[in-house]
Design a protein around this motif. Structure first.
Motif, short mmCIF file in Angstrom:
data_model
loop_
_atom_site.label_atom_id
_atom_site.label_comp_id
_atom_site.label_asym_id
_atom_site.label_seq_id
_atom_site.Cartn_x
_atom_site.Cartn_y
_atom_site.Cartn_z
N PHE A 33 3.40 15.16 7.00
CA PHE A 33 3.41 15.06 5.54
C PHE A 33 2.65 16.20 4.88
CE2 PHE A 33 3.82 10.17 6.12
CZ PHE A 33 5.13 10.33 6.58
N PRO A 34 1.44 16.57 5.36
CA PRO A 34 0.77 17.73 4.76
C PRO A 34 1.58 19.01 4.91
CG PRO A 34 -0.79 16.42 6.02
CD PRO A 34 0.57 15.87 6.33
N ASP A 35 2.26 19.19 6.05
CA ASP A 35 3.07 20.40 6.25
C ASP A 35 4.22 20.45 5.26
OD1 ASP A 35 1.43 21.19 8.28
OD2 ASP A 35 2.88 20.93 9.90
N LEU A 36 4.87 19.31 5.03
CA LEU A 36 5.97 19.28 4.06
C LEU A 36 5.44 19.53 2.66
CD1 LEU A 36 8.08 16.25 5.35
CD2 LEU A 36 8.59 18.68 5.63
N ALA A 37 4.32 18.91 2.32
CA ALA A 37 3.73 19.10 0.99
C ALA A 37 3.34 20.55 0.75
CB ALA A 37 2.53 18.18 0.81
N ALA A 38 2.88 21.23 1.80
CA ALA A 38 2.49 22.63 1.67
C ALA A 38 3.68 23.52 1.32
CB ALA A 38 1.84 23.12 2.97
N ARG A 39 4.88 23.03 1.58
CA ARG A 39 6.10 23.79 1.25
C ARG A 39 6.75 23.31 -0.04
NH1 ARG A 39 9.89 24.50 6.37
NH2 ARG A 39 10.67 26.18 5.05
N GLY A 40 6.04 22.48 -0.78
CA GLY A 40 6.56 22.04 -2.07
C GLY A 40 7.32 20.74 -2.04
N ILE A 41 7.29 20.02 -0.91
CA ILE A 41 8.01 18.76 -0.77
C ILE A 41 7.01 17.61 -0.87
CG2 ILE A 41 9.49 17.36 0.72
CD1 ILE A 41 10.28 20.04 2.12
N GLU A 42 7.09 16.86 -1.95
CA GLU A 42 6.21 15.71 -2.12
C GLU A 42 6.68 14.57 -1.23
OE1 GLU A 42 4.85 14.67 -6.13
OE2 GLU A 42 5.63 12.64 -5.74
N TYR A 63 0.85 -1.20 0.00
CA TYR A 63 0.00 0.00 0.00
C TYR A 63 0.88 1.24 0.00
CZ TYR A 63 -2.92 3.72 1.97
OH TYR A 63 -3.56 4.91 2.21
N THR A 64 0.50 2.25 -0.79
CA THR A 64 1.25 3.50 -0.85
C THR A 64 0.32 4.70 -0.74
OG1 THR A 64 1.13 3.85 -3.26
CG2 THR A 64 2.86 2.37 -2.46
N LYS A 65 0.89 5.81 -0.33
CA LYS A 65 0.15 7.06 -0.32
C LYS A 65 1.12 8.21 -0.57
CE LYS A 65 -3.58 9.34 2.20
NZ LYS A 65 -4.44 9.26 3.40
N THR A 66 0.70 9.12 -1.42
CA THR A 66 1.53 10.27 -1.77
C THR A 66 0.84 11.55 -1.36
OG1 THR A 66 2.34 9.05 -3.71
CG2 THR A 66 2.78 11.42 -3.65
N TRP A 67 1.58 12.43 -0.70
CA TRP A 67 1.11 13.76 -0.32
C TRP A 67 1.73 14.73 -1.32
CZ3 TRP A 67 1.60 9.73 2.85
CH2 TRP A 67 0.63 9.52 3.82
N LYS A 68 0.90 15.26 -2.21
CA LYS A 68 1.38 16.08 -3.33
C LYS A 68 1.16 17.56 -3.07
CE LYS A 68 0.71 12.70 -7.05
NZ LYS A 68 2.04 12.86 -7.66
N PRO A 69 2.16 18.37 -3.39
CA PRO A 69 2.00 19.83 -3.24
C PRO A 69 1.01 20.38 -4.27
CG PRO A 69 4.32 19.19 -3.52
CD PRO A 69 3.49 18.00 -3.88
N ASP A 70 0.59 21.60 -4.03
CA ASP A 70 -0.23 22.32 -5.00
C ASP A 70 0.72 22.95 -6.01
OD1 ASP A 70 -2.13 23.71 -6.38
OD2 ASP A 70 -2.42 25.26 -4.87
N GLY A 71 0.93 22.27 -7.10
CA GLY A 71 1.93 22.71 -8.08
C GLY A 71 3.06 21.70 -8.15
N GLU A 72 4.05 21.99 -8.96
CA GLU A 72 5.17 21.07 -9.12
C GLU A 72 6.03 21.02 -7.86
OE1 GLU A 72 5.86 19.01 -11.71
OE2 GLU A 72 3.84 19.63 -12.35
N PRO A 73 6.44 19.83 -7.43
CA PRO A 73 7.29 19.74 -6.24
C PRO A 73 8.69 20.26 -6.51
CG PRO A 73 7.10 17.59 -7.28
CD PRO A 73 6.16 18.50 -8.02
N VAL A 74 9.36 20.70 -5.43
CA VAL A 74 10.76 21.12 -5.52
C VAL A 74 11.68 20.06 -4.94
CG1 VAL A 74 10.17 23.57 -5.50
CG2 VAL A 74 10.68 22.39 -3.34
N ALA A 75 11.10 19.11 -4.22
CA ALA A 75 11.86 18.00 -3.65
C ALA A 75 10.89 16.86 -3.40
CB ALA A 75 12.55 18.42 -2.35
N LYS A 76 11.45 15.67 -3.19
CA LYS A 76 10.62 14.50 -2.93
C LYS A 76 11.24 13.71 -1.78
CE LYS A 76 8.85 12.31 -6.40
NZ LYS A 76 8.66 11.47 -7.62
N VAL A 77 10.36 13.17 -0.91
CA VAL A 77 10.79 12.34 0.22
C VAL A 77 10.15 10.97 0.09
CG1 VAL A 77 10.61 11.99 2.72
CG2 VAL A 77 11.14 14.26 1.82
N VAL A 78 10.97 9.93 0.17
CA VAL A 78 10.46 8.57 0.33
C VAL A 78 10.56 8.25 1.81
CG1 VAL A 78 10.85 6.13 -0.14
CG2 VAL A 78 11.08 7.80 -1.99
N PHE A 79 9.41 7.94 2.42
CA PHE A 79 9.35 7.79 3.88
C PHE A 79 9.23 6.32 4.29
CE2 PHE A 79 7.56 7.70 8.09
CZ PHE A 79 8.24 8.73 8.73
#
Length: 300
Positions: A48-57, A17-33
């Motif tokens: 995860f939502p806080d990181l995504a809000a800053r552009g980190i998927e 099972y996977t889940k991705t928290w995506k930013p609003d717009g193109e990400p500037v970085a990505k984290v595999v957790f």
């Protein structure tokens, strides 16, 4: 607003099972957790939502034997040996390569120990060039004081593991040792996906990985570029002193940061409500500082 997308990652006949928290717009970085023992990727609250809000998927997955990757009772805790645990993680990471943005690997507790095991495994030395940095939250490098398992129990557990590797064993952790927030403690008690069940093979593998890190038997691959380690001084799940000692031995790594959280418990991401944003900001700041300034200017 960040969006959440569920999915699966297939490894042979195993569906994770996977889940991705995506930013609003193109990400500037990505984290595999990589989550911890008897945990799953949907239990990380605002992080995860806080990181995504800053552009980190953020890409999370439930490891083999845990969370929604368990499809029947016999699969609970059925992680396989360390070689399989690490190859699963590598399979997930490689599914994000090549990446158009810097890729980071983050692990909590057991997942932090697994991340370090991967970062130290010569078999995967060539993968290091594709990972911009490693983020470790309360990694399992040692047992906290008063929680070291009895040597006789460990001996017979290893023996059973050789005879009946898939035999299951309940290995629960006290919810009150995980967080200082009473609501989080109740959440842990109520979450049916937290089954606290390992196999003798899987538990032995976890003990071996931890001992190798704690005793300095493994060394980070030369390709490891950057590392951040955060640990609470009041952690009752993993050892703060062991993490600090391990970190201080990493003299060959120039870009490294150790952050102490005074009085915080094991789940830094789910400590007291007023502290969660602090932890998320620390992680996000460190990641974004290792992304080109032209990419993150709008997100700082």
């Amino acid at each position: 607003m960040p969006t959440e997308v569920e999915g699966t990652h297939q490894i042979g006949d195993m569906s994770l099972y996977t889940k991705t928290w995506k930013p609003d717009g193109e990400p500037v970085a990505k984290v595999v957790f990589i989550h911890g023992f008897s945990d799953h990727c949907n239990r990380y609250y605002e992080l995860f939502p806080d990181l995504a809000a800053r552009g980190i998927e953020v890409y999370g997955f439930d490891q083999r034997g845990w969370g929604r990757s368990v499809h029947k009772e016999s699969e609970k805790g059925l992680t396989g040996p360390t070689s399989l645990v690490i190859s699963d993680i590598v399979s997930v990471i490689k599914s994000h390569l090549p990446s158009t943005v810097p890729l980071f690997v983050m692990g909590h507790s057991m997942g932090g120990g697994e991340a370090l095991t991967l970062a130290s495994d010569p078999l995967y030395a060539d993968l290091m060039k594709d990972i911009r940095g490693w983020v470790l939250e309360s990694p399992f490098i040692g047992f906290p004081a008063g929680h070291v398992p009895n040597s006789v129990v460990v001996f017979f557990g290893r023996l059973i593991g050789k005879i009946a590797p898939h035999k299951q064993r309940w290995s629960g952790l006290e919810p009150t040792d995980m967080s200082r927030d009473p609501q989080v403690v109740e959440d842990i008690k109520a979450d049916k996906l937290l089954h606290d069940t390992g196999t003798y093979e899987g538990l032995a593998g976890m003990l071996d990985r931890t001992a190798a890190l704690n005793e300095g038997k493994v060394k980070l691959n030369q390709g490891v570029r950057s590392l951040w380690l955060g640990h609470g001084t009041a952690d009752e799940g993993t050892s703060y002193p062991a993490s600090k000692k391990w970190f201080e031995r990493q003299t060959d790594l120039e870009d490294k940061t150790f952050k102490s959280y005074e009085g915080w418990s094991h789940m830094l991401h789910a400590d007291l409500p007023e502290n969660r944003a602090v932890f998320a900001k620390d992680v996000g700041d460190w990641i974004l500082a290792r992304v080109g300034p032209e990419d993150v200017k709008a997100k700082l």
